[in-house]
Design a protein around this motif. Structure first.
Motif, short mmCIF file in Angstrom:
data_model
loop_
_atom_site.label_atom_id
_atom_site.label_comp_id
_atom_site.label_asym_id
_atom_site.label_seq_id
_atom_site.Cartn_x
_atom_site.Cartn_y
_atom_site.Cartn_z
N ALA A 771 -1.82 11.57 -9.73
CA ALA A 771 -0.55 11.82 -9.26
C ALA A 771 -0.90 12.50 -7.96
CB ALA A 771 0.28 12.75 -10.04
N ASN A 772 -1.68 13.13 -7.93
CA ASN A 772 -1.72 14.07 -6.33
C ASN A 772 -2.37 13.07 -5.41
OD1 ASN A 772 -0.96 16.44 -7.23
ND2 ASN A 772 -2.98 17.05 -8.16
N ALA A 773 -2.82 11.83 -6.00
CA ALA A 773 -3.57 10.94 -4.87
C ALA A 773 -2.38 9.86 -4.57
CB ALA A 773 -4.74 10.13 -5.68
N ALA A 774 -1.21 9.96 -4.78
CA ALA A 774 -0.19 9.07 -4.62
C ALA A 774 -0.17 9.05 -3.07
CB ALA A 774 0.88 9.43 -5.17
N VAL A 775 0.25 7.55 -2.59
CA VAL A 775 0.27 7.34 -1.03
C VAL A 775 1.91 7.29 -0.82
CG1 VAL A 775 -1.95 6.56 -0.87
CG2 VAL A 775 -0.05 4.98 -1.25
N ASP A 776 2.34 7.60 0.15
CA ASP A 776 3.84 7.42 0.84
C ASP A 776 3.98 5.76 1.09
OD1 ASP A 776 5.96 7.23 2.83
OD2 ASP A 776 6.72 8.90 1.36
N VAL A 777 4.71 5.32 0.56
CA VAL A 777 4.99 3.80 1.24
C VAL A 777 6.46 3.53 1.19
CG1 VAL A 777 4.71 1.38 0.61
CG2 VAL A 777 2.86 2.70 -0.09
N ASN A 778 6.95 3.68 2.62
CA ASN A 778 8.17 3.52 2.97
C ASN A 778 9.12 4.53 2.17
OD1 ASN A 778 7.73 1.64 4.90
ND2 ASN A 778 8.17 0.07 3.64
N GLY A 779 8.49 5.77 1.72
CA GLY A 779 9.25 6.86 1.16
C GLY A 779 9.15 6.59 -0.39
N ILE A 780 8.37 5.78 -0.81
CA ILE A 780 8.23 5.68 -2.11
C ILE A 780 6.81 6.18 -2.60
CG2 ILE A 780 7.74 3.90 -4.23
CD1 ILE A 780 10.04 2.25 -2.40
N ALA A 781 6.66 6.97 -3.49
CA ALA A 781 5.21 7.36 -3.99
C ALA A 781 4.53 6.41 -4.70
CB ALA A 781 5.27 8.78 -4.82
N PHE A 782 3.71 5.60 -4.27
CA PHE A 782 2.95 4.59 -5.04
C PHE A 782 1.53 5.07 -5.45
CE2 PHE A 782 -0.17 1.05 -4.68
CZ PHE A 782 0.45 0.22 -5.68
N VAL A 783 1.03 4.74 -6.46
CA VAL A 783 -0.08 4.96 -7.36
C VAL A 783 -0.75 3.77 -7.71
CG1 VAL A 783 -1.35 6.10 -9.13
CG2 VAL A 783 0.30 7.25 -8.01
N GLY A 784 -1.86 3.16 -7.17
CA GLY A 784 -2.64 2.16 -7.83
C GLY A 784 -4.00 2.53 -8.18
N HIS A 785 -4.29 2.44 -9.40
CA HIS A 785 -5.49 3.15 -10.17
C HIS A 785 -6.09 2.28 -10.99
CE1 HIS A 785 -7.94 6.31 -11.61
NE2 HIS A 785 -7.59 6.01 -12.87
N ARG A 786 -7.48 2.02 -10.80
CA ARG A 786 -8.27 1.63 -11.62
C ARG A 786 -8.91 2.51 -12.61
NH1 ARG A 786 -12.36 -3.18 -10.46
NH2 ARG A 786 -13.95 -3.27 -11.98
N ALA A 787 -8.68 2.20 -13.90
CA ALA A 787 -9.09 3.13 -14.77
C ALA A 787 -10.51 2.47 -15.43
CB ALA A 787 -8.01 3.43 -15.97
N GLU A 788 -11.49 2.90 -15.32
CA GLU A 788 -12.63 2.38 -15.72
C GLU A 788 -12.79 2.70 -17.41
OE1 GLU A 788 -14.80 0.27 -14.45
OE2 GLU A 788 -14.11 0.59 -12.32
N GLY A 789 -12.85 1.73 -18.22
CA GLY A 789 -13.37 1.89 -19.53
C GLY A 789 -12.08 1.95 -20.50
N ALA A 790 -10.94 2.05 -19.77
CA ALA A 790 -9.73 2.30 -20.38
C ALA A 790 -9.09 1.04 -20.85
CB ALA A 790 -8.59 2.99 -19.69
N GLY A 791 -8.66 0.90 -22.29
CA GLY A 791 -8.01 -0.03 -22.84
C GLY A 791 -6.52 0.20 -22.73
N GLY A 792 -5.84 -0.93 -23.49
CA GLY A 792 -4.44 -1.27 -23.41
C GLY A 792 -3.52 0.19 -23.57
N GLY A 793 -3.85 0.69 -24.76
CA GLY A 793 -3.05 2.03 -25.12
C GLY A 793 -3.26 3.29 -24.19
N ASP A 794 -4.45 3.54 -23.67
CA ASP A 794 -4.72 4.56 -23.03
C ASP A 794 -4.22 4.15 -21.43
OD1 ASP A 794 -6.31 5.85 -24.73
OD2 ASP A 794 -8.25 5.02 -24.09
N VAL A 795 -4.30 3.09 -20.94
CA VAL A 795 -3.78 2.47 -19.52
C VAL A 795 -2.26 2.88 -19.67
CG1 VAL A 795 -3.08 0.66 -18.23
CG2 VAL A 795 -5.32 0.74 -19.37
N ARG A 796 -1.60 2.41 -20.75
CA ARG A 796 -0.16 3.01 -20.74
C ARG A 796 0.08 4.41 -20.81
NH1 ARG A 796 4.46 -0.24 -22.49
NH2 ARG A 796 6.29 1.12 -23.11
N SER A 797 -0.61 5.08 -21.50
CA SER A 797 -0.56 6.52 -21.73
C SER A 797 -0.69 7.31 -20.29
CB SER A 797 -1.44 7.48 -22.67
OG SER A 797 -1.34 6.80 -23.91
N ILE A 798 -1.77 6.58 -19.31
CA ILE A 798 -2.01 7.13 -18.16
C ILE A 798 -0.70 7.10 -17.14
CG2 ILE A 798 -3.51 6.90 -16.12
CD1 ILE A 798 -5.79 6.29 -17.95
#
Length: 886
Positions: A771-798
């Motif tokens: 969350a701290n790594a979010a970037v500002d895109v036209n006033g919107i906090a955007f997070v694009g994250h690659r979660a190594e080794g994480a499956g569907g359930g973990d990805v949703r939780s993150i």
């Protein structure tokens, strides 16, 4: 006049005329080219084709029939039905045209008091083949019909043959004028709704060949023995004599419609579409009753698939009529109540029949529930893509994979404001049918041309079969066959077929595998690979010549492998023992519906709902082995079929039995079955019975497998060795193995829970950094994250956790995991970002193409998956660009 009475009068009329009354053959008839008996003459085909000598000169029957080509038309017309009954009288070289016409006329027009049908002679019309002057003259002579009411037709309408070289001949059809309200005058050549055909008289009088079409063939010569084959549709006569308009309204069918109307609250006769559904229900419920009664169980292939389709169409039609509770428990007993008068065995066996039918309905109800969920996803996906139509591929997948009826798909799509690509669906269905037909044709092709076998049988007579009495015979080679034809010799290394004048080899039959062994002669030897009966009376040995040359007329020694035969006897007798044990433990409805056995192994299919408990399996095994310990006598006796049924002998469903049958008993009445297999002399010779599995083979049908004899002891020895190895590894005694394994399992589960806690803590910690790594895109906090080794359930939780940490401002979170070597993506968008026009569902659509997949969801959360890990960075970049353009 009730249908059962019409049936009784028909049989009584011909019995009084010197005919042998032959009981209906089962719907599952021993004919490789037929799924079911589809005509009254089918059981008599071997006599008409001169493959067998008929045991009577004249016969009469009421044959159960099922035709499945027009299932989709059932209910739409007044003529199409799946199950029907065909009255027939037959003459084998006895009476011919005049006799057939006299018998028919006397029954149709005879008074009710004299046992006839009492039909007004003035309403009867007939057709004859245009060149059959003899038949025309006989109708004038016997019935006194005028020329006007004897109409001529061509080969297409009034000539009968089987579609293959063989017997054929002209036919004469009897029609009844139902009156002006049903159509125009002028006889059957003008209108066959007003003029209803009730009886077809076939005059087999010539041999034909080169059959190119129904009306295009060559006549070879007159038959040396002329025959009569007639077919009277029992249901047609019923609705004529009961003054009804169609077969659905007769006494054996209409009560089901009445019950369906009562259950659904809708009225028959008020709406055409509803009427079609009522008729489908009535027809299919009766057909299902009769098919299960004759041993068919629902499945995904051949006969089982037909039954499954009929039952499910009935259930579906009730649903479309507005009735969503279980329907068959309400309808099947009604059909039984009407059919048992003609077929009392249905009532005796109704516990088994109903168990199978109700289980199939319950399975289909679950399918409908699952299919509805799948449909909802497909409909939502189509709408998200901006489509107004559900694709043919999706409709076909619902039908083919989930058993979801197309009618229901159409109805539900309409409710969602969607249409369905019916043309695409029909095209895919046509492709599937074409594949199925091609497959069926290829399978039939293995049996279609039996002329080479018939020639061997005609030339040499039936095989002297000695499998019950000896393992060795001195025999003479009558014929050698290879590549579809006769050959003078088989050389070393070649594979072919051998016909002997006598043989000790058991031919595969009744679930028992064929014997193995050798055929040897002076200077050579052949291995017997298989033994079959391609035509009745002829035993054919499939062999591989090991050395020497085998020639026609050679004297040989046919030797069954004694170890093989011993194992086969143990397995077949073991099958009977397990069957009796199942009925003792589970009850009389646990009846065998199929079996297979080879040396040391058996499997048995039987009617039952649900898996057997460990206790039930233990009890079946114990009852079986107690029977072995009691050393029960095993005996076989040949007796008339009626006597066998009277003493309670059980018949295997789907098998065809002659007038005389072989009854095998183990311990007298404890196990008494019709069987042609080889057996031990006493039950102790089976050695042991060890059940190895219990599995489902369709709704209402289970399968148990077992090993017997030395193979049973070997199985137990392997189990003992396995337990010993595990006890050594655990350093405990064999009796303590279960407790020690349970301790290990408990410890493993505890460790897994602890790992989950640690993993969750790690994810929580990581979410803060992400969350701290979010970037500002036209006033919107955007997070694009690659979660190594994480499956569907973990990805949703993150994704959800990170979104929760960014609530003070508009936020979009995109997380793509790499667990399982496949990308799984989740997009989470908070309320503030949604107010800016951003949607998680739109973003997952942007991501999907880059990772080789797709997904869906709602505006706040959406998820999807793909196949291309290499596209993750491009997907995250595309998602950020989409947010920037919002």
């Amino acid at each position: 006049m009730e249908t059962a009475e019409i049936r009784r009068r028909f049989l009584a009329h011909f019995e009084n005329a010197g005919h042998t009354v032959v009981p209906s053959a089962p719907l599952l008839f021993d004919d490789p080219n037929l799924l079911f008996v589809n005509a009254g003459m089918v059981p008599f085909k071997p006599y008409f084709l001169q493959q067998e000598t008929p045991p009577f000169d004249r016969a009469a029957s009421v044959q159960k029939c099922v035709r499945t080509l027009d299932i989709e038309e059932v209910g739409k017309t007044t003529r199409h039905g799946t199950f029907f009954q065909m009255n027939g009288n037959f003459s084998f070289g006895d009476y011919f045209k005049e006799g057939a016409i006299e018998h028919a006329w006397n029954l149709v027009t005879g008074s009710l008091e004299d046992g006839g049908y009492g039909i007004d002679p003035d309403t009867i019309w007939v057709t004859v083949l245009e060149s059959d002057d003899e038949a025309r003259e006989l109708w004038r002579k016997v019935a006194g019909l005028s020329d006007e009411r004897i109409q001529s037709r061509g080969l297409l309408d009034n000539y009968w043959h089987m579609g293959i070289p063989g017997p054929g001949g002209p036919c004469s059809e009897i029609y009844v004028d139902r009156g002006a309200e049903f159509g125009p005058d002028g006889g059957p050549v003008v209108d066959e709704d007003r003029f209803l055909e009730i009886w077809n008289l076939v005059f087999m009088q010539e041999e034909i060949t080169n059959v190119r079409a129904k009306d295009d063939f060559d006549v070879v010569q007159p038959l040396p023995s002329k025959n009569i084959d007639t077919g009277m549709g029992l249901e047609r006569v019923a609705y004529l004599l009961q003054d009804k308009h169609n077969l659905y309204e007769i006494d054996e069918v209409f009560p089901v419609i009445e019950k369906a109307a009562e259950l659904s609250g809708r009225r028959y006769g008020a709406d055409h579409e509803d009427d079609v559904r009522f008729r489908v229900v009535a027809d299919h419920v009766r057909s299902g009753l009769m098919l299960i009664g004759d041993g068919v169980t629902p499945g995904n292939e051949a006969r089982g698939y037909v039954l499954r389709r009929l039952l499910r169409r009935a259930v579906r039609s009730m649903r479309l009529l507005g009735y969503e509770d279980p329907a068959l428990p309400e309808l099947l007993p009604v059909s039984l109540g009407k059919m048992k008068a003609s077929y009392p065995e249905l009532e005796r066996d109704f516990a088994r029949i109903s168990q199978i039918a109700y289980a199939e309905e319950e399975a289909f109800r679950q399918t409908l529930d699952k299919g509805t969920q799948i449909f909802d996803v497909a409909a939502a996906s189509a709408k998200q893509e901006g489509a107004t139509q559900l694709s043919g591929e999706r409709a076909f997948a619902l039908h083919d994979t989930y058993g979801f009826p197309i009618d229901l798909t159409l109805e539900m799509a309409s409710e969602q404001g969607l249409s369905v690509d019916e043309d695409g669906f029909r095209a895919l269905m046509s492709e599937q049918r074409a594949r199925a037909k091609a497959d069926a044709k290829s399978k039939r092709g293995q049996h279609a041309d039996t002329s080479v076998y018939r020639a061997a049988l005609d030339a040499n007579g039936p095989t002297d079969w000695q499998a019950y009495t000896t393992l060795t015979t001195e025999s003479r080679v009558l014929a050698l066959l290879a590549e579809g034809g006769s050959v003078p010799a088989l050389g070393a290394g070649t594979v072919g077929e051998v016909v002997l004048d006598r043989t000790p080899f058991y031919a595969e039959s009744g679930g028992q595998n064929a014997d193995a062994g050798t055929i040897s002669w002076d200077g050579g030897r052949a291995e017997v690979l298989d033994v079959q009966r391609p035509v009745r009376g002829l035993v054919v040995h499939h062999v591989r010549v090991l050395d020497g040359e085998l020639t026609v007329d050679a004297t040989v020694e046919a030797q069954v492998d004694p170890e093989w035969r011993l194992g086969a006897r143990q397995a077949h007798s073991g099958t009977h023992v397990v069957h009796a044990a199942l009925r003792e433990v589970l009850g009389p409805t646990a009846l065998q519906s199929g079996s297979y056995n080879r040396p040391g192994y058996l499997r048995l299919d039987f009617g039952w709902n649900g898996a057997l408990s460990r206790e039930q399996l233990h009890d079946v095994e114990e009852v079986s082995n107690r029977a072995l310990r009691e050393d029960l006598p095993v005996s076989a006796a040949v007796m008339p079929l009626a006597q066998a049924k009277e003493i309670g002998a059980l018949a295997l469903f789907g098998e065809t039995y002659g007038e005389d049958v072989r009854v095998v008993e183990i311990g007298g009445p404890w196990s008494r079955e019709l069987c042609g297999g080889t057996h031990v002399d006493r039950s102790s010779q089976i050695g042991t019975v060890v059940l190895t599995s219990d599995s489902s083979v369709g709704a209402g049908n289970r399968r148990v497998e077992a090993v017997v004899g030395i193979e049973g002891f070997q199985y137990l020895a392997r189990e003992r060795d396995l337990v010993q190895q595990v006890s050594t590894l655990l350093k405990t005694s064999p009796t303590d193995v279960p407790a020690q394994v349970q301790k290990l399992v408990d410890r493993l589960k505890a460790a897994e829970k602890e790992l989950e806690k640690l993993k969750s803590a790690e994810l929580v910690g990581a979410a803060a950094d992400i969350a701290n790594a979010a970037v500002d895109v036209n006033g919107i906090a955007f997070v694009g994250h690659r979660a190594e080794g994480a499956g569907g359930g973990d990805v949703r939780s993150i994704a959800l956790d990170v979104r929760g940490r960014l609530q003070g401002r508009p936020a979009v979170v995109v997380v793509i995991g790499t667990g399982g070597d496949k990308p799984s993506a989740v997009v989470a968008v908070n309320d503030a970002a949604q107010e800016r026009g951003l949607s998680a569902n739109d973003l997952i659509g942007v991501i999907g193409p880059h990772i080789g997949g797709r997904g869906g969801g709602k505006a706040d959360v959406a998820q999807g998956g793909g196949t291309d890990l290499g596209g993750i960075e491009a997907a995250l970049t595309a998602a950020q660009a989409h947010v920037a353009n919002a």
